[in-house]
Write an enzyme that holds these catalytic residues in place. Structure first.
Site, PDB file in Angstrom:
ATOM      1  N   ARG A 167       8.157 -27.884 -18.920  1.00  0.00           N
ATOM      2  CA  ARG A 167       9.576 -27.597 -18.640  1.00  0.00           C
ATOM      3  C   ARG A 167      10.500 -28.368 -19.587  1.00  0.00           C
ATOM      4  NH1 ARG A 167       6.835 -24.696 -16.194  1.00  0.00           N
ATOM      5  NH2 ARG A 167       6.890 -24.217 -13.961  1.00  0.00           N
ATOM      6  N   SER A 241      13.871 -24.345  -9.131  1.00  0.00           N
ATOM      7  CA  SER A 241      13.460 -25.732  -8.844  1.00  0.00           C
ATOM      8  C   SER A 241      14.516 -26.696  -9.370  1.00  0.00           C
ATOM      9  CB  SER A 241      12.137 -26.056  -9.543  1.00  0.00           C
ATOM     10  OG  SER A 241      11.181 -25.082  -9.217  1.00  0.00           O
ATOM     11  N   GLU A 337      15.642 -30.833 -13.266  1.00  0.00           N
ATOM     12  CA  GLU A 337      15.273 -29.789 -14.227  1.00  0.00           C
ATOM     13  C   GLU A 337      16.494 -29.115 -14.891  1.00  0.00           C
ATOM     14  OE1 GLU A 337      11.753 -27.152 -13.423  1.00  0.00           O
ATOM     15  OE2 GLU A 337      13.259 -25.613 -13.738  1.00  0.00           O
TER      16      GLU A 337
HETATM   17  P1  FAD Z   1      21.544 -21.121 -18.781  1.00  0.00           P
HETATM   18  O1  FAD Z   1      21.490 -21.644 -17.400  1.00  0.00           O
HETATM   19  O2  FAD Z   1      22.701 -20.275 -19.139  1.00  0.00           O
HETATM   20  O3  FAD Z   1      21.433 -22.342 -19.796  1.00  0.00           O
HETATM   21  C1  FAD Z   1      20.463 -23.342 -19.630  1.00  0.00           C
HETATM   22  C2  FAD Z   1      20.524 -24.284 -20.851  1.00  0.00           C
HETATM   23  O4  FAD Z   1      20.157 -23.564 -22.024  1.00  0.00           O
HETATM   24  C3  FAD Z   1      21.923 -24.830 -21.127  1.00  0.00           C
HETATM   25  O5  FAD Z   1      21.777 -26.104 -21.699  1.00  0.00           O
HETATM   26  C4  FAD Z   1      22.487 -23.869 -22.174  1.00  0.00           C
HETATM   27  O6  FAD Z   1      23.478 -24.467 -23.000  1.00  0.00           O
HETATM   28  C5  FAD Z   1      21.223 -23.571 -22.976  1.00  0.00           C
HETATM   29  N1  FAD Z   1      21.235 -22.252 -23.623  1.00  0.00           N
HETATM   30  C6  FAD Z   1      21.308 -21.042 -23.022  1.00  0.00           C
HETATM   31  N2  FAD Z   1      21.217 -20.062 -23.944  1.00  0.00           N
HETATM   32  C7  FAD Z   1      21.116 -20.677 -25.150  1.00  0.00           C
HETATM   33  C8  FAD Z   1      21.006 -20.219 -26.493  1.00  0.00           C
HETATM   34  N3  FAD Z   1      21.005 -18.927 -26.817  1.00  0.00           N
HETATM   35  N4  FAD Z   1      20.945 -21.156 -27.483  1.00  0.00           N
HETATM   36  C9  FAD Z   1      20.966 -22.464 -27.209  1.00  0.00           C
HETATM   37  N5  FAD Z   1      21.070 -22.956 -25.964  1.00  0.00           N
HETATM   38  C10 FAD Z   1      21.135 -22.075 -24.939  1.00  0.00           C
HETATM   39  N6  FAD Z   1      12.499 -21.524 -14.658  1.00  0.00           N
HETATM   40  C11 FAD Z   1      11.187 -21.565 -14.981  1.00  0.00           C
HETATM   41  O7  FAD Z   1      10.806 -22.205 -15.968  1.00  0.00           O
HETATM   42  N7  FAD Z   1      10.265 -20.902 -14.223  1.00  0.00           N
HETATM   43  C12 FAD Z   1      10.601 -20.187 -13.142  1.00  0.00           C
HETATM   44  O8  FAD Z   1       9.742 -19.597 -12.510  1.00  0.00           O
HETATM   45  C13 FAD Z   1      11.958 -20.134 -12.773  1.00  0.00           C
HETATM   46  N8  FAD Z   1      12.350 -19.483 -11.656  1.00  0.00           N
HETATM   47  C14 FAD Z   1      13.655 -19.483 -11.279  1.00  0.00           C
HETATM   48  C15 FAD Z   1      14.025 -18.821 -10.104  1.00  0.00           C
HETATM   49  C16 FAD Z   1      15.342 -18.798  -9.706  1.00  0.00           C
HETATM   50  C17 FAD Z   1      15.720 -18.074  -8.439  1.00  0.00           C
HETATM   51  C18 FAD Z   1      16.337 -19.411 -10.503  1.00  0.00           C
HETATM   52  C19 FAD Z   1      17.777 -19.345 -10.101  1.00  0.00           C
HETATM   53  C20 FAD Z   1      15.993 -20.099 -11.658  1.00  0.00           C
HETATM   54  C21 FAD Z   1      14.636 -20.145 -12.066  1.00  0.00           C
HETATM   55  N9  FAD Z   1      14.232 -20.811 -13.223  1.00  0.00           N
HETATM   56  C22 FAD Z   1      12.913 -20.830 -13.580  1.00  0.00           C
HETATM   57  C23 FAD Z   1      15.217 -21.522 -14.060  1.00  0.00           C
HETATM   58  C24 FAD Z   1      15.917 -20.592 -15.094  1.00  0.00           C
HETATM   59  O9  FAD Z   1      15.831 -19.252 -14.696  1.00  0.00           O
HETATM   60  C25 FAD Z   1      15.345 -20.732 -16.504  1.00  0.00           C
HETATM   61  O10 FAD Z   1      15.437 -22.057 -16.947  1.00  0.00           O
HETATM   62  C26 FAD Z   1      16.055 -19.826 -17.509  1.00  0.00           C
HETATM   63  O11 FAD Z   1      15.372 -19.844 -18.745  1.00  0.00           O
HETATM   64  C27 FAD Z   1      17.520 -20.221 -17.764  1.00  0.00           C
HETATM   65  O12 FAD Z   1      18.110 -19.185 -18.539  1.00  0.00           O
HETATM   66  P2  FAD Z   1      19.671 -18.956 -18.581  1.00  0.00           P
HETATM   67  O13 FAD Z   1      19.929 -17.900 -19.596  1.00  0.00           O
HETATM   68  O14 FAD Z   1      20.192 -18.693 -17.224  1.00  0.00           O
HETATM   69  O15 FAD Z   1      20.174 -20.363 -19.119  1.00  0.00           O
HETATM   70  P1  NAP Z   2       3.939 -23.010  -5.410  1.00  0.00           P
HETATM   71  O1  NAP Z   2       3.041 -21.889  -5.812  1.00  0.00           O
HETATM   72  O2  NAP Z   2       4.252 -23.214  -3.966  1.00  0.00           O
HETATM   73  O3  NAP Z   2       3.383 -24.381  -6.015  1.00  0.00           O
HETATM   74  C1  NAP Z   2       4.131 -25.577  -5.863  1.00  0.00           C
HETATM   75  C2  NAP Z   2       3.996 -26.403  -7.110  1.00  0.00           C
HETATM   76  O4  NAP Z   2       2.640 -26.738  -7.251  1.00  0.00           O
HETATM   77  C3  NAP Z   2       4.423 -25.635  -8.320  1.00  0.00           C
HETATM   78  O5  NAP Z   2       5.552 -26.287  -8.819  1.00  0.00           O
HETATM   79  C4  NAP Z   2       3.234 -25.654  -9.257  1.00  0.00           C
HETATM   80  O6  NAP Z   2       3.456 -26.278 -10.494  1.00  0.00           O
HETATM   81  C5  NAP Z   2       2.207 -26.489  -8.560  1.00  0.00           C
HETATM   82  N1  NAP Z   2       0.932 -25.758  -8.519  1.00  0.00           N
HETATM   83  C6  NAP Z   2       0.507 -24.938  -7.558  1.00  0.00           C
HETATM   84  N2  NAP Z   2      -0.736 -24.503  -7.841  1.00  0.00           N
HETATM   85  C7  NAP Z   2      -1.075 -25.054  -9.008  1.00  0.00           C
HETATM   86  C8  NAP Z   2      -2.237 -25.002  -9.813  1.00  0.00           C
HETATM   87  N3  NAP Z   2      -3.296 -24.306  -9.456  1.00  0.00           N
HETATM   88  N4  NAP Z   2      -2.253 -25.686 -10.953  1.00  0.00           N
HETATM   89  C9  NAP Z   2      -1.211 -26.414 -11.314  1.00  0.00           C
HETATM   90  N5  NAP Z   2      -0.089 -26.519 -10.595  1.00  0.00           N
HETATM   91  C10 NAP Z   2      -0.018 -25.849  -9.446  1.00  0.00           C
HETATM   92  O7  NAP Z   2       5.330 -22.905  -6.227  1.00  0.00           O
HETATM   93  P2  NAP Z   2       6.534 -21.886  -6.116  1.00  0.00           P
HETATM   94  O8  NAP Z   2       7.773 -22.654  -5.912  1.00  0.00           O
HETATM   95  O9  NAP Z   2       6.233 -20.743  -5.198  1.00  0.00           O
HETATM   96  O10 NAP Z   2       6.583 -21.331  -7.606  1.00  0.00           O
HETATM   97  C11 NAP Z   2       5.570 -20.505  -8.102  1.00  0.00           C
HETATM   98  C12 NAP Z   2       5.571 -20.589  -9.622  1.00  0.00           C
HETATM   99  O11 NAP Z   2       6.858 -20.209 -10.129  1.00  0.00           O
HETATM  100  C13 NAP Z   2       5.315 -22.001 -10.144  1.00  0.00           C
HETATM  101  O12 NAP Z   2       4.577 -21.898 -11.327  1.00  0.00           O
HETATM  102  C14 NAP Z   2       6.705 -22.535 -10.415  1.00  0.00           C
HETATM  103  O13 NAP Z   2       6.735 -23.464 -11.473  1.00  0.00           O
HETATM  104  C15 NAP Z   2       7.466 -21.277 -10.806  1.00  0.00           C
HETATM  105  N6  NAP Z   2       8.872 -21.414 -10.403  1.00  0.00           N
HETATM  106  C16 NAP Z   2       9.660 -22.216 -11.147  1.00  0.00           C
HETATM  107  C17 NAP Z   2      10.998 -22.380 -10.839  1.00  0.00           C
HETATM  108  C18 NAP Z   2      11.889 -23.221 -11.705  1.00  0.00           C
HETATM  109  O14 NAP Z   2      13.092 -23.179 -11.539  1.00  0.00           O
HETATM  110  N7  NAP Z   2      11.346 -23.986 -12.608  1.00  0.00           N
HETATM  111  C19 NAP Z   2      11.528 -21.727  -9.737  1.00  0.00           C
HETATM  112  C20 NAP Z   2      10.696 -20.927  -8.989  1.00  0.00           C
HETATM  113  C21 NAP Z   2       9.355 -20.768  -9.319  1.00  0.00           C
HETATM  114  P3  NAP Z   2       4.160 -25.574 -11.744  1.00  0.00           P
HETATM  115  O15 NAP Z   2       5.610 -25.597 -11.429  1.00  0.00           O
HETATM  116  O16 NAP Z   2       3.808 -26.470 -12.886  1.00  0.00           O
HETATM  117  O17 NAP Z   2       3.612 -24.188 -11.896  1.00  0.00           O
END
Ligand code: FAD
Ligand code: NAP
Length: 342
Positions: A167, A241, A337
């Site tokens: 991340r 998250s 995050e």
């Molecule tokens: P923004 O929120 O608009 O920006 C985030 C950052 O990136 C800021 O610093 C901004 O300045 C910068 N930025 C944006 N665009 C650019 C660009 N073109 N050039 C340079 N900088 C830029 N994340 C995960 O990793 N895994 C997930 O499974 C996941 N699930 C999510 C679920 C939900 C319901 C929500 C709300 C969020 C989730 N996220 C997840 C977090 C998020 O969706 C990601 O981090 C996504 O990539 C952010 O994209 P954005 O366009 O909305 O960025």
């Molecule tokens: P989940 O499946 O309930 O798991 C909880 C956490 O445990 C996750 O953060 C995941 O890490 C870790 N995990 C579970 N099983 C794993 C495995 N076999 N090996 C390594 N790590 C494991 O999580 P959830 O909230 O429903 O999300 C599901 C997936 O979507 C996850 O990969 C999560 O990262 C991603 N997600 C990310 C965001 C975000 O904003 N970053 C939001 C929603 C969902 P990891 O996070 O490293 O995968």
């Protein structure tokens, strides 16, 4: 020379998925790299600080953004190169992430299906090396193009230069806010490349026969799992998250496990494990907690929610309270995050 379409006093309340009330004193939607360079020139002349906004799903905005908000809307998906096994596909930074996923599903390209339904744009995806269900962006990343905010030069970053980790990338670290990403190129597979070790996904796929498995089927499983567990920001404002899963040494984990039976950890390498932050929050009593319009989602403790549409300042004060509590109870520092501009 493109003409910059500048607006003033624009509400960003619906441009961030946490529904934080925010206003941009100056705002421009950017549809091309030429427009981007013009906007950066203008910002320098007007002495305005630039804030880059994508889908607003990983950002904490202040009440007022006093500089210039550049909302990236550079579109287009292009096949750059193709051989028997792989394609190189370039997408504009403003393409909605899940629309790129759907394009790949329609063409039977493997690689993005586990990352289905992640909110936001293509340009933001490398910023935190988005990841889900056992896949991280870096595994399908080829290179990206960006514009240097200061020099306005085009720069290409390969995978190594991005310094991807869990991340995280150089764009969230040493290069934070120095470049605007204009496009990203992905290397995707034309032959089956099923990644199903993430338990909840494996369970869903086990019910299907090998013949049925395709990128679209994997994506459908991921979408179903996500829709069941995660709140839609349209209904419950959130950023996904709010905290990362802390990575600690195996020794630290063993000590913690003695005092906290049931501590959930996942292996990282020979020396480190990842602690499920959701478990820590749940044990500390924060799961489902709601006070003054801010809290944590009842189904997933990692998701901070803002149904009261409170300000980032109030959210950060709440996050600090939670961090202090978790540190006192487990001796672990939680790392946030989302990217904060407050
Ligand atoms: P923004 O929120 O608009 O920006 C985030 C950052 O990136 C800021 O610093 C901004 O300045 C910068 N930025 C944006 N665009 C650019 C660009 N073109 N050039 C340079 N900088 C830029 N994340 C995960 O990793 N895994 C997930 O499974 C996941 N699930 C999510 C679920 C939900 C319901 C929500 C709300 C969020 C989730 N996220 C997840 C977090 C998020 O969706 C990601 O981090 C996504 O990539 C952010 O994209 P954005 O366009 O909305 O960025
Ligand atoms: P989940 O499946 O309930 O798991 C909880 C956490 O445990 C996750 O953060 C995941 O890490 C870790 N995990 C579970 N099983 C794993 C495995 N076999 N090996 C390594 N790590 C494991 O999580 P959830 O909230 O429903 O999300 C599901 C997936 O979507 C996850 O990969 C999560 O990262 C991603 N997600 C990310 C965001 C975000 O904003 N970053 C939001 C929603 C969902 P990891 O996070 O490293 O995968």
């Amino acid at each position: 020379m493109s003409k910059l379409d500048l607006s003033t006093q624009i509400s960003l309340d619906t441009a961030n998925t946490l529904a934080v009330p925010s206003r941009a004193e100056n705002y421009a939607k950017i549809k091309s790299t030429d427009e981007l360079k013009d906007a950066l020139n203008f910002a320098e002349q007007a002495k305005l600080k630039v804030l880059v906004l994508g889908g607003g799903s990983n950002i904490l905005l202040p009440d007022v953004v006093s500089g210039l908000v550049l909302h990236i809307d550079i579109q287009g998906i292009e096949l750059l190169n193709e051989d028997q096994d792989h394609v190189l596909l370039t997408a504009g930074a403003g393409v909605v992430w899940h629309e790129l996923v759907e394009y790949c599903l329609a063409h039977q390209y493997w690689g993005l299906e586990n990352l289905s339904l992640i909110p936001g744009t293509v340009g933001a995806a490398p910023i935190q090396n988005i990841g889900a269900y056992g896949v991280e962006l870096q595994e399908v990343f080829y290179e990206l193009n960006a514009v240097d905010k200061k020099s306005r030069q085009d720069v290409t970053f390969d995978k190594k230069a991005c310094e991807f980790s869990y991340r995280h990338s150089a764009f969230k670290g040493s290069l934070k806010d120095q470049f605007v990403i204009s496009s990203v190129t992905f290397k995707l597979s034309k032959t089956p490349n099923l990644i199903q070790h993430y338990p909840v996904l494996r369970k869903a796929l086990e019910k299907l026969s090998d013949k049925e498995i395709s990128p679209s089927i994997v994506s459908r499983c991921v979408c179903d799992i996500r829709r069941e567990k995660l709140p839609d920001p349209k209904d419950v404002p959130n950023l996904g998250s709010f905290f990362k899963n802390p990575i600690i040494t195996k020794e630290q984990a063993q000590n913690l496990q003695q005092e906290n039976k049931g501590l959930v950890t996942f292996p990282v390498d020979d020396y480190h494990v990842k602690v499920a932050a959701a478990w820590l929050l749940d044990q500390a009593g924060w799961k489902g907690f709601l006070e003054n319009g801010i809290g944590f989602y009842s189904e997933q403790a990692l998701v901070l929610i803002n149904p009261g549409k409170r300000s980032s300042k109030e959210i950060l004060a709440f996050a600090e309270r939670v961090e202090k509590d978790v540190a006192a109870k487990f001796g672990i520092s939680l790392e946030r995050e989302p990217v904060s501009y407050c």
